[in-house]
Scaffold this motif. Sequence first.
Motif, mmCIF file in Angstrom:
data_model
loop_
_atom_site.group_PDB
_atom_site.id
_atom_site.type_symbol
_atom_site.label_atom_id
_atom_site.label_comp_id
_atom_site.label_asym_id
_atom_site.label_seq_id
_atom_site.Cartn_x
_atom_site.Cartn_y
_atom_site.Cartn_z
ATOM 1 N N ALA A 112 -3.553 6.868 15.117
ATOM 2 C CA ALA A 112 -5.004 6.678 15.226
ATOM 3 C C ALA A 112 -5.478 6.862 16.665
ATOM 4 O O ALA A 112 -6.532 7.459 16.911
ATOM 5 N N GLU A 116 -7.993 9.697 18.104
ATOM 6 C CA GLU A 116 -9.192 9.362 18.890
ATOM 7 C C GLU A 116 -9.227 10.185 20.170
ATOM 8 O O GLU A 116 -10.288 10.680 20.578
ATOM 9 N N ASP A 140 -13.507 9.829 11.072
ATOM 10 C CA ASP A 140 -13.691 8.683 11.965
ATOM 11 C C ASP A 140 -12.398 7.873 11.986
ATOM 12 O O ASP A 140 -11.460 8.146 11.223
ATOM 13 N N ARG A 141 -12.347 6.871 12.857
ATOM 14 C CA ARG A 141 -11.110 6.100 13.023
ATOM 15 C C ARG A 141 -10.761 5.304 11.770
ATOM 16 O O ARG A 141 -9.588 5.194 11.418
ATOM 17 N N ASP A 142 -11.753 4.759 11.071
ATOM 18 C CA ASP A 142 -11.464 3.987 9.865
ATOM 19 C C ASP A 142 -10.740 4.846 8.831
ATOM 20 O O ASP A 142 -9.766 4.407 8.207
ATOM 21 N N THR A 143 -11.221 6.072 8.634
ATOM 22 C CA THR A 143 -10.577 6.978 7.680
ATOM 23 C C THR A 143 -9.173 7.333 8.147
ATOM 24 O O THR A 143 -8.228 7.353 7.353
ATOM 25 N N GLU A 145 -7.175 5.552 9.996
ATOM 26 C CA GLU A 145 -6.273 4.397 9.824
ATOM 27 C C GLU A 145 -5.877 4.228 8.356
ATOM 28 O O GLU A 145 -4.731 3.872 8.057
ATOM 29 N N ALA A 146 -6.794 4.488 7.427
ATOM 30 C CA ALA A 146 -6.469 4.390 6.004
ATOM 31 C C ALA A 146 -5.435 5.443 5.613
ATOM 32 O O ALA A 146 -4.471 5.155 4.887
ATOM 33 N N GLU A 149 -2.076 4.482 7.127
ATOM 34 C CA GLU A 149 -1.452 3.378 6.401
ATOM 35 C C GLU A 149 -0.693 3.910 5.182
ATOM 36 O O GLU A 149 0.409 3.450 4.877
#
Length: 290
Positions: A112, A116, A140-143, A145-146, A149
């Motif tokens: 992540a 970025e 974006d960062r949320d996507t 990170e998902a 994961e």
Amino acid sequence: MASRVRYEEKRLFAALERRGVPYTHVDTRRFSVELGAPAGGGPPFAAALNREISHSRALCAALLLEARGVATVNRSEVIEVCGDKLRTSLALERAAVPAPRTAVALSPDEGADAAERLGFPVVLKPLAGSWGRLVAAARDRDTAEALLEHRASLPSPMQHIIYLQEFVDKPGRDIRVIVAGDHVVGATYRYSGSWRTNAARGGRSEPCPLVPELVEPALAAARAVGGGVLGVDIVEGPDGPLVLEVNHAVEFQGFQVAHGDDIDVADAIVAYAVAEAERHDGLVPVGEAR
């Protein structure tokens, strides 16, 4: 060498027959070699055209045949480089071939942050694979990170190496250029309603003119990975063409349908394989291959 006979292999068989080249179809699932066994009077074939879709089997087949003095198309080192996106990117970097900005993280936890730094949106790709499988875009960062994961939960350690590329805002298409040695066979635009334009995912192919802006990076990319019969995927970036990847096992049905009778991809591949056999020192003439 092929475990599956598809459209492409049928075209290759027909091209070999038109040229009067004797050949044998070897199913790689029924192929074995005893190491250390007597050579038995020379190599069994003048050349091997390696069409195996499994990367592992293709690589091992090339290694075994090369050890027996057989000219292989493509060579094992080319298969090894093209089958690994990191090795391909490093080869392109060394040859100064223009490519999208790329970052590699050695763990999902670092992925992540690497994304970025690269700048969203980014494209997350597996190091090995084809047909657009496991390729995803993170805006974006949320996507990111998902997605990372999910990667971390996969059992293969190779999936934990994170390969990222900048998202190139292409005009709804990319370009496939087929190269055989130092000859550019032709090019097609590949269109899709999705940002992934792979023919295997339903992308539509149309003829693309061979302009110097495509020929030069395609040949440079092919040479960078070691040469042979290769599919070079190019995207039109804001500052010019960028090489996305280089494929060692070229599927060409969409390409052939797009060009019709104007280009015969199978014949160009066979011509290159025959020339490789004739260049390979110490082999029997092609007409006497068993």
